[in-house]
Design a protein around this motif. Structure first.
Motif, mmCIF file in Angstrom:
data_model
loop_
_atom_site.group_PDB
_atom_site.id
_atom_site.type_symbol
_atom_site.label_atom_id
_atom_site.label_comp_id
_atom_site.label_asym_id
_atom_site.label_seq_id
_atom_site.Cartn_x
_atom_site.Cartn_y
_atom_site.Cartn_z
ATOM 1 N N MET A 20 35.864 35.233 116.408
ATOM 2 C CA MET A 20 36.606 36.228 117.165
ATOM 3 C C MET A 20 36.978 35.816 118.592
ATOM 4 S SD MET A 20 36.886 38.556 114.836
ATOM 5 C CE MET A 20 37.291 40.065 115.683
ATOM 6 N N GLY A 21 37.287 34.531 118.810
ATOM 7 C CA GLY A 21 37.831 34.075 120.078
ATOM 8 C C GLY A 21 36.969 34.375 121.286
ATOM 9 N N ASP A 22 37.563 35.027 122.282
ATOM 10 C CA ASP A 22 36.909 35.272 123.577
ATOM 11 C C ASP A 22 35.646 36.112 123.488
ATOM 12 O OD1 ASP A 22 38.772 33.785 124.905
ATOM 13 O OD2 ASP A 22 39.968 35.494 125.568
ATOM 14 N N LYS A 23 35.474 36.903 122.422
ATOM 15 C CA LYS A 23 34.285 37.743 122.316
ATOM 16 C C LYS A 23 33.234 37.165 121.372
ATOM 17 C CE LYS A 23 36.957 40.743 119.317
ATOM 18 N NZ LYS A 23 38.103 41.531 119.625
ATOM 19 N N ASP A 24 33.340 35.855 121.094
ATOM 20 C CA ASP A 24 32.460 35.233 120.107
ATOM 21 C C ASP A 24 32.022 33.842 120.580
ATOM 22 O OD1 ASP A 24 31.205 34.216 117.858
ATOM 23 O OD2 ASP A 24 32.942 34.437 116.536
ATOM 24 N N ALA A 25 30.795 33.719 121.022
ATOM 25 C CA ALA A 25 30.286 32.445 121.546
ATOM 26 C C ALA A 25 30.237 31.343 120.494
ATOM 27 C CB ALA A 25 28.898 32.641 122.154
ATOM 28 N N ALA A 26 30.412 31.664 119.231
ATOM 29 C CA ALA A 26 30.435 30.647 118.172
ATOM 30 C C ALA A 26 31.841 30.104 117.929
ATOM 31 C CB ALA A 26 29.884 31.227 116.876
ATOM 32 N N ALA A 27 32.863 30.719 118.515
ATOM 33 C CA ALA A 27 34.255 30.326 118.284
ATOM 34 C C ALA A 27 34.631 29.105 119.126
ATOM 35 C CB ALA A 27 35.182 31.490 118.627
ATOM 36 N N HIS A 28 35.438 28.230 118.558
ATOM 37 C CA HIS A 28 35.916 27.058 119.300
ATOM 38 C C HIS A 28 36.770 27.466 120.495
ATOM 39 C CE1 HIS A 28 35.566 24.291 115.512
ATOM 40 N NE2 HIS A 28 34.390 24.608 116.026
ATOM 41 N N SER A 29 37.383 28.631 120.420
ATOM 42 C CA SER A 29 38.259 29.105 121.494
ATOM 43 C C SER A 29 37.545 30.007 122.502
ATOM 44 C CB SER A 29 39.435 29.872 120.879
ATOM 45 O OG SER A 29 38.953 30.922 120.062
ATOM 46 N N TYR A 30 36.234 30.100 122.413
ATOM 47 C CA TYR A 30 35.482 30.983 123.303
ATOM 48 C C TYR A 30 35.653 30.546 124.755
ATOM 49 C CZ TYR A 30 31.416 33.526 125.185
ATOM 50 O OH TYR A 30 30.582 34.350 125.900
ATOM 51 N N LYS A 31 36.288 31.405 125.548
ATOM 52 C CA LYS A 31 36.497 31.210 126.988
ATOM 53 C C LYS A 31 37.226 29.925 127.348
ATOM 54 C CE LYS A 31 32.717 34.123 128.465
ATOM 55 N NZ LYS A 31 31.563 34.295 129.319
ATOM 56 N N ARG A 32 38.001 29.364 126.398
ATOM 57 C CA ARG A 32 38.768 28.174 126.758
ATOM 58 C C ARG A 32 39.956 27.998 125.802
ATOM 59 N NH1 ARG A 32 34.015 26.769 124.415
ATOM 60 N NH2 ARG A 32 34.059 25.381 122.630
ATOM 61 N N LYS A 33 41.030 27.490 126.386
ATOM 62 C CA LYS A 33 42.214 27.152 125.601
ATOM 63 C C LYS A 33 42.418 25.645 125.749
ATOM 64 C CE LYS A 33 47.040 28.268 124.807
ATOM 65 N NZ LYS A 33 48.187 29.100 125.221
ATOM 66 N N THR A 34 42.127 24.924 124.696
ATOM 67 C CA THR A 34 42.272 23.471 124.698
ATOM 68 C C THR A 34 43.339 23.069 123.681
ATOM 69 O OG1 THR A 34 40.609 23.144 122.979
ATOM 70 C CG2 THR A 34 39.814 23.188 125.266
ATOM 71 N N GLY A 85 48.498 36.582 120.098
ATOM 72 C CA GLY A 85 47.957 36.021 121.337
ATOM 73 C C GLY A 85 46.451 35.840 121.353
ATOM 74 N N LEU A 86 45.735 36.484 120.431
ATOM 75 C CA LEU A 86 44.284 36.337 120.390
ATOM 76 C C LEU A 86 43.909 35.145 119.503
ATOM 77 C CD1 LEU A 86 43.010 40.017 120.069
ATOM 78 C CD2 LEU A 86 43.186 38.588 122.120
ATOM 79 N N PRO A 87 43.001 34.284 119.986
ATOM 80 C CA PRO A 87 42.638 33.084 119.237
ATOM 81 C C PRO A 87 41.526 33.348 118.215
ATOM 82 C CG PRO A 87 41.532 33.046 121.353
ATOM 83 C CD PRO A 87 42.375 34.302 121.328
ATOM 84 N N GLU A 88 41.866 34.052 117.164
ATOM 85 C CA GLU A 88 40.878 34.393 116.143
ATOM 86 C C GLU A 88 41.217 33.676 114.834
ATOM 87 O OE1 GLU A 88 40.052 38.802 118.051
ATOM 88 O OE2 GLU A 88 40.949 38.681 116.074
ATOM 89 N N VAL A 89 40.178 33.275 114.115
ATOM 90 C CA VAL A 89 40.380 32.553 112.857
ATOM 91 C C VAL A 89 39.356 32.971 111.821
ATOM 92 C CG1 VAL A 89 41.379 30.493 113.960
ATOM 93 C CG2 VAL A 89 38.924 30.591 113.526
ATOM 94 N N ILE A 90 39.652 32.603 110.580
ATOM 95 C CA ILE A 90 38.734 32.839 109.475
ATOM 96 C C ILE A 90 38.493 31.506 108.779
ATOM 97 C CG2 ILE A 90 38.394 34.008 107.271
ATOM 98 C CD1 ILE A 90 40.462 36.121 108.500
ATOM 99 N N LEU A 91 37.237 31.107 108.744
ATOM 100 C CA LEU A 91 36.839 29.890 108.044
ATOM 101 C C LEU A 91 36.729 30.201 106.552
ATOM 102 C CD1 LEU A 91 35.645 26.967 107.914
ATOM 103 C CD2 LEU A 91 33.410 28.011 108.385
ATOM 104 N N ILE A 92 37.363 29.385 105.731
ATOM 105 C CA ILE A 92 37.202 29.507 104.288
ATOM 106 C C ILE A 92 36.007 28.630 103.930
ATOM 107 C CG2 ILE A 92 38.282 29.277 102.016
ATOM 108 C CD1 ILE A 92 39.667 31.304 103.931
ATOM 109 N N ARG A 93 34.874 29.247 103.617
ATOM 110 C CA ARG A 93 33.618 28.518 103.390
ATOM 111 C C ARG A 93 33.435 28.057 101.949
ATOM 112 N NH1 ARG A 93 29.747 27.362 106.703
ATOM 113 N NH2 ARG A 93 28.442 27.001 104.886
#
Length: 191
Positions: A44-58, A91-99
């Protein structure tokens, strides 16, 4: 019938649950491979410390900020690709991993790629399914709503269960979020 973009433009947690039971399709020169999605994880992007996009746009996560229904692929441990799909509000950097998927078509092709005959182990993890379906960094940014090589078809609605996501102990309280969804009773989920 292929899933359209509006499906992915909804709340990411809802999309992650609704992907359970849908069919991942890979059309390659070797043939078509398909699998029923039996396990997903939401990031869940900015609200998820496990996300690659957490607090950064690379540069690595740039596609997460664009259209929804696009492949975000990364390499883990330097050897396994992982397929994610962008979702959520614009605009929100959210993703779903297909496990994990349950293989249903092109099984012999998948077995050859994975060098195993064990059906339940064929696609029971994100790296396994990417190898079985020949999904790699060439599909980073691929539009699953328009392309012919990688997309998702409507399957059947499935009962699901929620649990903690896997291998994210570094993420503080986010490690406890129940954002992993599995098809109830499926033997094809990852361990």
């Amino acid at each position: 019938m292929r899933i359209e973009r509006a499906f992915f433009e909804r709340d990411t947690l809802t999309v992650a649950r609704d992907l359970i039971g849908q069919v991942l399709v890979r059309n390659s020169p070797e043939g078509i491979t398909k699998g029923i999605i039996v396990e997903t994880e939401a990031y869940m992007g900015d609200k998820d410390a496990a996300a690659h996009s957490y607090k950064r746009k690379t540069d690595r996560v740039r596609v997460q900020f664009g259209p929804k229904g696009v492949a975000y692929i990364y390499l883990i441990y330097g050897m396994y690709h992982c397929l994610n799909i962008t979702s959520g509000a614009e605009g929100l950097p959210e993703v779903i991993l297909i496990r994990a998927i349950e293989p249903v078509d092109g099984i012999e092709i998948m077995k050859s790629r994975r060098k195993t005959d064990k059906l339940k182990n064929l696609c029971s993890g994100p790296g396994k399914l990417c190898r079985a379906m020949d999904i790699d960094m060439n599909y980073y940014g691929a539009d699953l709503c328009k392309g012919n090589e990688l997309y998702i078809e409507y399957g059947e609605k499935a009962e699901w269960e929620a649990s903690k996501r896997i291998n994210i102990d570094y993420a503080g309280e986010a490690a406890d979020y129940l954002w992993r969804f599995t098809k109830k009773g499926s033997p094809f989920v990852s361990k």
